[in-house]
Design an enzyme around this catalytic site. Structure first.
Site, PDB file in Angstrom:
ATOM      1  N   ASN A 175       0.816  -1.211   0.000  1.00  0.00           N
ATOM      2  CA  ASN A 175       0.000   0.000   0.000  1.00  0.00           C
ATOM      3  C   ASN A 175       0.850   1.262   0.000  1.00  0.00           C
ATOM      4  O   ASN A 175       0.308   2.378   0.100  1.00  0.00           O
ATOM      5  CB  ASN A 175      -0.934   0.012   1.221  1.00  0.00           C
ATOM      6  CG  ASN A 175      -1.957  -1.109   1.180  1.00  0.00           C
ATOM      7  OD1 ASN A 175      -2.566  -1.355   0.140  1.00  0.00           O
ATOM      8  ND2 ASN A 175      -2.138  -1.801   2.308  1.00  0.00           N
ATOM      9  N   GLU A 217      13.346   0.829  10.589  1.00  0.00           N
ATOM     10  CA  GLU A 217      13.179   1.636  11.790  1.00  0.00           C
ATOM     11  C   GLU A 217      12.049   1.081  12.652  1.00  0.00           C
ATOM     12  O   GLU A 217      11.221   0.321  12.185  1.00  0.00           O
ATOM     13  CB  GLU A 217      12.926   3.102  11.411  1.00  0.00           C
ATOM     14  CG  GLU A 217      14.082   3.709  10.601  1.00  0.00           C
ATOM     15  CD  GLU A 217      13.807   5.132  10.133  1.00  0.00           C
ATOM     16  OE1 GLU A 217      13.032   5.835  10.808  1.00  0.00           O
ATOM     17  OE2 GLU A 217      14.350   5.528   9.087  1.00  0.00           O
ATOM     18  N   MET A 280      21.900   8.650  11.317  1.00  0.00           N
ATOM     19  CA  MET A 280      20.857   9.637  11.049  1.00  0.00           C
ATOM     20  C   MET A 280      20.874  10.686  12.173  1.00  0.00           C
ATOM     21  O   MET A 280      20.096  10.616  13.118  1.00  0.00           O
ATOM     22  CB  MET A 280      19.504   8.950  10.918  1.00  0.00           C
ATOM     23  CG  MET A 280      19.439   8.010   9.725  1.00  0.00           C
ATOM     24  SD  MET A 280      17.797   7.309   9.424  1.00  0.00           S
ATOM     25  CE  MET A 280      17.711   6.087  10.735  1.00  0.00           C
ATOM     26  N   THR A 281      21.769  11.637  12.042  1.00  0.00           N
ATOM     27  CA  THR A 281      22.021  12.603  13.119  1.00  0.00           C
ATOM     28  C   THR A 281      21.093  13.807  13.063  1.00  0.00           C
ATOM     29  O   THR A 281      21.390  14.848  13.651  1.00  0.00           O
ATOM     30  CB  THR A 281      23.475  13.086  13.054  1.00  0.00           C
ATOM     31  OG1 THR A 281      23.729  13.638  11.756  1.00  0.00           O
ATOM     32  CG2 THR A 281      24.445  11.955  13.307  1.00  0.00           C
ATOM     33  N   TYR A 282      19.975  13.682  12.385  1.00  0.00           N
ATOM     34  CA  TYR A 282      19.052  14.800  12.213  1.00  0.00           C
ATOM     35  C   TYR A 282      17.694  14.464  12.824  1.00  0.00           C
ATOM     36  O   TYR A 282      17.523  13.423  13.449  1.00  0.00           O
ATOM     37  CB  TYR A 282      18.888  15.132  10.722  1.00  0.00           C
ATOM     38  CG  TYR A 282      18.933  13.912   9.822  1.00  0.00           C
ATOM     39  CD1 TYR A 282      17.833  13.077   9.666  1.00  0.00           C
ATOM     40  CD2 TYR A 282      20.106  13.572   9.156  1.00  0.00           C
ATOM     41  CE1 TYR A 282      17.874  11.959   8.843  1.00  0.00           C
ATOM     42  CE2 TYR A 282      20.166  12.454   8.334  1.00  0.00           C
ATOM     43  CZ  TYR A 282      19.051  11.655   8.183  1.00  0.00           C
ATOM     44  OH  TYR A 282      19.110  10.540   7.378  1.00  0.00           O
ATOM     45  N   GLU A 283      16.743  15.363  12.649  1.00  0.00           N
ATOM     46  CA  GLU A 283      15.379  15.241  13.180  1.00  0.00           C
ATOM     47  C   GLU A 283      15.299  15.458  14.688  1.00  0.00           C
ATOM     48  O   GLU A 283      14.416  14.911  15.357  1.00  0.00           O
ATOM     49  CB  GLU A 283      14.732  13.903  12.794  1.00  0.00           C
ATOM     50  CG  GLU A 283      14.249  13.826  11.353  1.00  0.00           C
ATOM     51  CD  GLU A 283      13.052  14.721  11.066  1.00  0.00           C
ATOM     52  OE1 GLU A 283      11.900  14.271  11.192  1.00  0.00           O
ATOM     53  OE2 GLU A 283      13.298  15.891  10.698  1.00  0.00           O
ATOM     54  N   TRP A 405      20.064  13.267   3.545  1.00  0.00           N
ATOM     55  CA  TRP A 405      18.623  13.062   3.476  1.00  0.00           C
ATOM     56  C   TRP A 405      17.997  14.455   3.338  1.00  0.00           C
ATOM     57  O   TRP A 405      17.963  15.208   4.284  1.00  0.00           O
ATOM     58  CB  TRP A 405      18.061  12.362   4.715  1.00  0.00           C
ATOM     59  CG  TRP A 405      16.585  12.205   4.564  1.00  0.00           C
ATOM     60  CD1 TRP A 405      15.600  13.001   5.089  1.00  0.00           C
ATOM     61  CD2 TRP A 405      15.922  11.215   3.769  1.00  0.00           C
ATOM     62  NE1 TRP A 405      14.372  12.566   4.676  1.00  0.00           N
ATOM     63  CE2 TRP A 405      14.539  11.479   3.865  1.00  0.00           C
ATOM     64  CE3 TRP A 405      16.357  10.160   2.970  1.00  0.00           C
ATOM     65  CZ2 TRP A 405      13.591  10.703   3.209  1.00  0.00           C
ATOM     66  CZ3 TRP A 405      15.416   9.391   2.332  1.00  0.00           C
ATOM     67  CH2 TRP A 405      14.044   9.654   2.459  1.00  0.00           C
TER      68      TRP A 405
END
Length: 422
Positions: A175, A217, A280-283, A405
């Site tokens: 989906n 994740e 992933m050192t962001y967010e 990203w």
């Protein structure tokens, strides 16, 4: 290369004259419309060391050959040529820029993720400066069969710019939604794993990818060891064919860190099982969270310090965000949703609403506030200053390189900075 911060009363012409550079190039390099700059805005200023005036009948190949460089070298220094079908006699090309930063990132790798619907001009410009393109994303079903991605255009562009290509695998279901129940099913079923690994190998070889990037994740904590074993199995199978495995890791700061995003992730185990990893050192500042920098340096350092205590630095790519957030204020948890915009758009928005840009010296990130229709907003974004801080970390920790990203939004001063330090 210089970084200049706009002061009250500055004009683009004044700044160009100050450094002895072309006003047109300064506008182009910083994606400035109609001279619209704002106090606090950071500009990248590149000073040519050697210029060549185009003659009638010249070709990029002939010019490159004459100066012992590649066509892509010339395009990187004159990326506007991507949008021109022929060389204009009398046009000055930059063959080489002055470099005053040494080899900040010599021999480092740069990659970036892109969706198939990326604008072609944005993709082409990014592909000039990266080593590897990662089309996002393949998925899979409960049988271990792949859900394919229409990545042909991305792969053709990457090939044209001599980029490596890496397949991305996420738990994307039929989906088109991310489904972490697929991960639980996969890690509980050895037959499903074997089938998925063989399907990955077939797709990678058919599409001429040089490996796979696995981004699972929200892995339940009870599958922590099984996830490491799965990555090890993928790596062993792909390595037999000369292919490699990269794993994307959420920003952990300790072994005992709680939360669904972290408990199923074993930094040490995955670092050993994979060929390379992306942090992933962001967010930190995110769409539904309270307003703050997307990748504040103190928070990023905590992740890096933990990571290098568990994984060899030479196997690590540091994540870099190429986006910004605009939050309406006051922030209300569970209600407020930030708008995702590009870094270039963030600067233009500051001009539109007549506000100055502020640089947070702790977070090493720019931001500003503005009011529209009676509602106050705050925007946190990236500019050449904050990007420089991230590459300083990559050098300091001895990482393999950087992963963006993502590549979907224009950010020319970032790519020109990268071109200067590689």
């Amino acid at each position: 290369m210089y970084i200049y911060v706009v002061k009250e009363g500055d004009t683009v012409n004044d700044i160009a004259q100050m450094y002895g550079v072309s006003t047109a190039r300064l506008l182009y390099d910083n994606e400035i419309f109609n001279g619209q700059i704002v106090p606090g805005q950071a500009l990248i200023v590149l000073v040519p060391a050697f210029l060549y005036e185009v003659n009638e009948g010249d070709t990029l190949y002939a010019i490159a050959n004459n100066f012992g460089v590649t066509v892509n070298d010339i395009l990187r220094n004159n990326s506007y040529l991507l949008n021109e079908s022929f060389l204009l006699p009398g046009r000055e090309l930059v063959i080489e820029y002055e470099k005053n930063d040494g080899d900040l990132l010599k021999n480092k790798d740069i990659f970036g993720y892109a969706y198939p619907f990326i604008r072609e001009d944005v993709l082409e410009e990014a592909c000039l400066y990266i080593n590897e393109l990662l089309p996002f994303s393949y998925g899979f079903n409960n049988d271990g069969n792949l859900i394919m991605l229409n990545d042909d255009n991305l792969l053709q562009t990457a090939k044209r710019f001599e980029n490596n290509k890496r397949m991305v695998l996420t738990p994307l279901d039929s989906n088109g939604r991310f489904n972490n129940m697929l991960v639980a099913a996969l890690l509980s079923d050895s037959t499903m794993q074997e089938n998925l690994i063989e399907n990955i190998l077939i797709a990678v070889k058919n599409k001429e990818y040089n490996g796979v990037d696995i981004d699972f994740e929200f892995i339940p904590g009870q599958y922590r060891n099984e996830y490491v074993s799965f990555i090890r199995s993928v790596k062993e199978r792909l390595n037999e064919e000369g292919l490699t495995v990269n794993v994307a890791l959420p920003p952990k700061i300790s072994d005992e860190q709680t939360g669904l995003l972290y408990e199923g992730i074993d930094y040490a185990g995955l670092g050993k099982a994979a060929d390379t990893v992306l942090l992933m050192t962001y967010e930190w500042g995110y769409k539904y969270g309270p307003p703050m920098a997307v990748a504040p340096i103190p928070s990023v350092r905590r992740v890096l310090d933990y990571a290098v205590s568990r994984i060899e630095a030479s196997k690590i790519y540091m994540g870099i965000p190429n986006y910004a957030y605009d939050w309406p204020l006051p922030y209300e948890k569970g209600v407020t949703v930030a708008e995702t915009i590009g870094n270039t758009e963030a600067v233009r928005r500051a001009f539109t609403y007549g506000t100055n840009i502020i640089y947070d010296e702790n977070a090493k990130s720019p931001y500003y506030n503005y009011i529209v229709n009676g509602v106050e907003h705050v925007v946190w974004f990236e500019d050449v200053r904050s990007i420089e801080e991230k590459y300083i970390l990559i050098k300091e920790y001895g990482f393999r390189g950087a992963g963006y990203w993502n590549l979907m939004r224009e950010f020319r001063q970032n790519w020109l900075f990268v071109n200067q330090i590689l």
